[in-house]
Motif scaffolding. Structure first.
Motif, PDB file in Angstrom:
ATOM      1  N   LEU A  54     -75.423  43.638 -31.597  1.00  0.00           N
ATOM      2  CA  LEU A  54     -76.413  43.457 -32.663  1.00  0.00           C
ATOM      3  C   LEU A  54     -77.827  43.363 -32.094  1.00  0.00           C
ATOM      4  N   ARG A  55     -78.427  44.514 -31.886  1.00  0.00           N
ATOM      5  CA  ARG A  55     -79.809  44.633 -31.424  1.00  0.00           C
ATOM      6  C   ARG A  55     -80.256  46.048 -31.737  1.00  0.00           C
ATOM      7  N   VAL A  56     -81.548  46.267 -31.778  1.00  0.00           N
ATOM      8  CA  VAL A  56     -82.052  47.613 -31.991  1.00  0.00           C
ATOM      9  C   VAL A  56     -81.593  48.502 -30.834  1.00  0.00           C
ATOM     10  N   GLY A  57     -80.928  49.592 -31.153  1.00  0.00           N
ATOM     11  CA  GLY A  57     -80.360  50.466 -30.133  1.00  0.00           C
ATOM     12  C   GLY A  57     -78.941  50.107 -29.745  1.00  0.00           C
ATOM     13  N   GLY A  58     -78.448  48.958 -30.224  1.00  0.00           N
ATOM     14  CA  GLY A  58     -77.080  48.549 -29.933  1.00  0.00           C
ATOM     15  C   GLY A  58     -76.079  49.316 -30.794  1.00  0.00           C
ATOM     16  N   ALA A  59     -74.868  49.471 -30.293  1.00  0.00           N
ATOM     17  CA  ALA A  59     -73.849  50.252 -30.986  1.00  0.00           C
ATOM     18  C   ALA A  59     -72.833  49.357 -31.676  1.00  0.00           C
ATOM     19  N   TYR A  60     -72.159  49.931 -32.672  1.00  0.00           N
ATOM     20  CA  TYR A  60     -71.023  49.262 -33.302  1.00  0.00           C
ATOM     21  C   TYR A  60     -69.917  50.292 -33.479  1.00  0.00           C
ATOM     22  N   ARG A  61     -68.710  49.808 -33.618  1.00  0.00           N
ATOM     23  CA  ARG A  61     -67.586  50.679 -33.945  1.00  0.00           C
ATOM     24  C   ARG A  61     -66.566  49.882 -34.751  1.00  0.00           C
ATOM     25  N   PHE A  62     -66.091  50.454 -35.861  1.00  0.00           N
ATOM     26  CA  PHE A  62     -65.066  49.816 -36.693  1.00  0.00           C
ATOM     27  C   PHE A  62     -63.869  50.764 -36.779  1.00  0.00           C
ATOM     28  N   VAL A  63     -62.676  50.206 -36.679  1.00  0.00           N
ATOM     29  CA  VAL A  63     -61.442  50.974 -36.899  1.00  0.00           C
ATOM     30  C   VAL A  63     -60.583  50.196 -37.888  1.00  0.00           C
ATOM     31  N   SER A  64     -60.105  50.849 -38.947  1.00  0.00           N
ATOM     32  CA  SER A  64     -59.350  50.192 -40.011  1.00  0.00           C
ATOM     33  C   SER A  64     -58.001  50.844 -40.227  1.00  0.00           C
ATOM     34  N   GLU A  65     -57.066  50.068 -40.744  1.00  0.00           N
ATOM     35  CA  GLU A  65     -55.761  50.613 -41.101  1.00  0.00           C
ATOM     36  C   GLU A  65     -55.182  49.875 -42.295  1.00  0.00           C
ATOM     37  N   GLU A 105     -54.859  38.600 -42.404  1.00  0.00           N
ATOM     38  CA  GLU A 105     -55.974  38.629 -41.479  1.00  0.00           C
ATOM     39  C   GLU A 105     -56.149  40.027 -40.912  1.00  0.00           C
ATOM     40  N   ARG A 106     -57.368  40.315 -40.433  1.00  0.00           N
ATOM     41  CA  ARG A 106     -57.677  41.626 -39.893  1.00  0.00           C
ATOM     42  C   ARG A 106     -57.875  41.544 -38.393  1.00  0.00           C
ATOM     43  N   MET A 107     -57.839  42.714 -37.756  1.00  0.00           N
ATOM     44  CA  MET A 107     -58.103  42.773 -36.336  1.00  0.00           C
ATOM     45  C   MET A 107     -59.443  43.440 -36.091  1.00  0.00           C
ATOM     46  N   ALA A 108     -60.151  42.982 -35.057  1.00  0.00           N
ATOM     47  CA  ALA A 108     -61.425  43.589 -34.730  1.00  0.00           C
ATOM     48  C   ALA A 108     -61.517  43.853 -33.250  1.00  0.00           C
ATOM     49  N   ARG A 109     -62.249  44.915 -32.866  1.00  0.00           N
ATOM     50  CA  ARG A 109     -62.361  45.254 -31.458  1.00  0.00           C
ATOM     51  C   ARG A 109     -63.696  45.919 -31.216  1.00  0.00           C
ATOM     52  N   GLY A 110     -64.550  45.285 -30.463  1.00  0.00           N
ATOM     53  CA  GLY A 110     -65.785  45.869 -30.037  1.00  0.00           C
ATOM     54  C   GLY A 110     -66.795  46.139 -31.123  1.00  0.00           C
ATOM     55  N   GLY A 111     -67.816  47.013 -30.852  1.00  0.00           N
ATOM     56  CA  GLY A 111     -68.854  47.334 -31.825  1.00  0.00           C
ATOM     57  C   GLY A 111     -68.447  48.464 -32.715  1.00  0.00           C
ATOM     58  N   VAL A 112     -67.187  48.691 -32.919  1.00  0.00           N
ATOM     59  CA  VAL A 112     -66.705  49.783 -33.741  1.00  0.00           C
ATOM     60  C   VAL A 112     -65.672  49.261 -34.706  1.00  0.00           C
ATOM     61  N   PHE A 113     -65.596  49.854 -35.886  1.00  0.00           N
ATOM     62  CA  PHE A 113     -64.538  49.508 -36.825  1.00  0.00           C
ATOM     63  C   PHE A 113     -63.535  50.635 -36.775  1.00  0.00           C
ATOM     64  N   ASP A 114     -62.276  50.328 -36.577  1.00  0.00           N
ATOM     65  CA  ASP A 114     -61.234  51.342 -36.507  1.00  0.00           C
ATOM     66  C   ASP A 114     -60.144  50.978 -37.486  1.00  0.00           C
ATOM     67  N   SER A 115     -59.854  51.847 -38.455  1.00  0.00           N
ATOM     68  CA  SER A 115     -58.898  51.559 -39.496  1.00  0.00           C
ATOM     69  C   SER A 115     -57.731  52.525 -39.463  1.00  0.00           C
ATOM     70  N   VAL A 116     -56.535  52.036 -39.718  1.00  0.00           N
ATOM     71  CA  VAL A 116     -55.354  52.878 -39.754  1.00  0.00           C
ATOM     72  C   VAL A 116     -54.563  52.560 -40.991  1.00  0.00           C
ATOM     73  N   GLY A 117     -54.059  53.570 -41.670  1.00  0.00           N
ATOM     74  CA  GLY A 117     -53.360  53.337 -42.922  1.00  0.00           C
ATOM     75  C   GLY A 117     -51.868  53.467 -42.800  1.00  0.00           C
ATOM     76  N   GLU A 121     -52.067  56.586 -41.106  1.00  0.00           N
ATOM     77  CA  GLU A 121     -53.457  56.857 -41.456  1.00  0.00           C
ATOM     78  C   GLU A 121     -54.367  56.002 -40.580  1.00  0.00           C
ATOM     79  N   ARG A 122     -55.514  56.578 -40.240  1.00  0.00           N
ATOM     80  CA  ARG A 122     -56.464  55.823 -39.418  1.00  0.00           C
ATOM     81  C   ARG A 122     -57.875  56.243 -39.797  1.00  0.00           C
ATOM     82  N   MET A 123     -58.774  55.293 -39.854  1.00  0.00           N
ATOM     83  CA  MET A 123     -60.160  55.592 -40.188  1.00  0.00           C
ATOM     84  C   MET A 123     -61.067  54.837 -39.228  1.00  0.00           C
ATOM     85  N   ALA A 124     -61.961  55.568 -38.570  1.00  0.00           N
ATOM     86  CA  ALA A 124     -62.859  54.950 -37.599  1.00  0.00           C
ATOM     87  C   ALA A 124     -64.282  55.419 -37.837  1.00  0.00           C
ATOM     88  N   GLN A 125     -65.219  54.493 -37.716  1.00  0.00           N
ATOM     89  CA  GLN A 125     -66.628  54.808 -37.898  1.00  0.00           C
ATOM     90  C   GLN A 125     -67.440  54.083 -36.837  1.00  0.00           C
TER      91      GLN A 125
END
Length: 213
Positions: A54-65, A105-117, A121-125
């Motif tokens: 969380l800073r200007v120029g910092g990255a995030y990543r989410f993965v969901s399922e 509850e959900r799982m989280a990992r790093g600056g990315v969100f990663d989702s799997v159905g 199914e998997r969704m990552a942004q």
């Protein structure tokens, strides 16, 4: 208050919702992995990866399922296993922990969100923070791993507090009008609305003091 969706231009979708909580808590829920993993995504979907710098120029990543139902497909009662949460902040601090997540509850990992159905199914942004104004404003880019429309999306979240309530306005600006129109054909508003309902419930339940900082 229910979600209000408008389209002020041919490349934008604006999502507005009010929450009965001060904006510092709503902002924290958008920027703290420990909180994001408790509400982010449509009903039945869970963050399995959440990494934020969380800073200007910092990255995030989410993965969901979407988790499979106990005894069948698609339930929030299934065990999720090991959760990894990683956070970096502009202050230079870091938080890295692992825990076992069960039930809803959900799982989280790093600056990315990663989702799997269900059914694999998997969704990552992922993206980069362009502006970070604590408790007031976030601007970030967004690209999905399996994106069906061209270009990078720019998202602006604005948090305005009035009498202890927070008005959230999220402006999503797509690279092309065709990309915006394609997203409008998806159940995007429903998914965002369900996620915001979960956030509303989290805020009503209360955020632990150690996360309210």
């Amino acid at each position: 208050m229910s979600l209000v969706v408008t389209t002020p231009s041919d490349r934008e979708i604006v999502l507005a919702r009010s929450f009965d909580a001060p904006r510092r808590l709503v902002f924290a829920a958008f920027t703290r992995p420990e909180l994001l993993t408790r509400w982010y995504g449509a009903r039945g979907w869970h963050l399995v990866t959440c990494e934020i710098d969380l800073r200007v120029g910092g990255a995030y990543r989410f993965v969901s399922e979407r988790m499979a139902r106990a005894g069948g497909a698609g339930s929030e009662g299934a065990a999720l296993g090991t959760v990894r949460v990683s956070e970096k902040t502009a202050r230079g601090g870091a938080f890295d922990s692992q825990a076992t997540a069960l039930g809803g509850e959900r799982m989280a990992r790093g600056g990315v969100f990663d989702s799997v159905g269900a059914g694999g199914e998997r969704m990552a942004q992922s993206g980069v923070y362009r502006e970070v104004e604590p408790d007031a404003r976030l601007v970030l880019t967004e690209v999905f791993d399996d994106q069906s429309y061209p270009g990078e999306t720019l998202i602006t979240h604005e948090f305005v507090e009035r009498a202890g309530r927070t008005d959230l306005t999220s402006t999503v600006r797509y690279a092309t009008p065709e990309g915006r129109d394609r997203v409008l054909r998806y159940p995007m508003a429903r998914g965002v609305g369900e996620g915001f309902d979960r956030l509303d419930q989290l805020l009503m339940e209360g955020i632990p003091d150690e996360l309210d900082s």
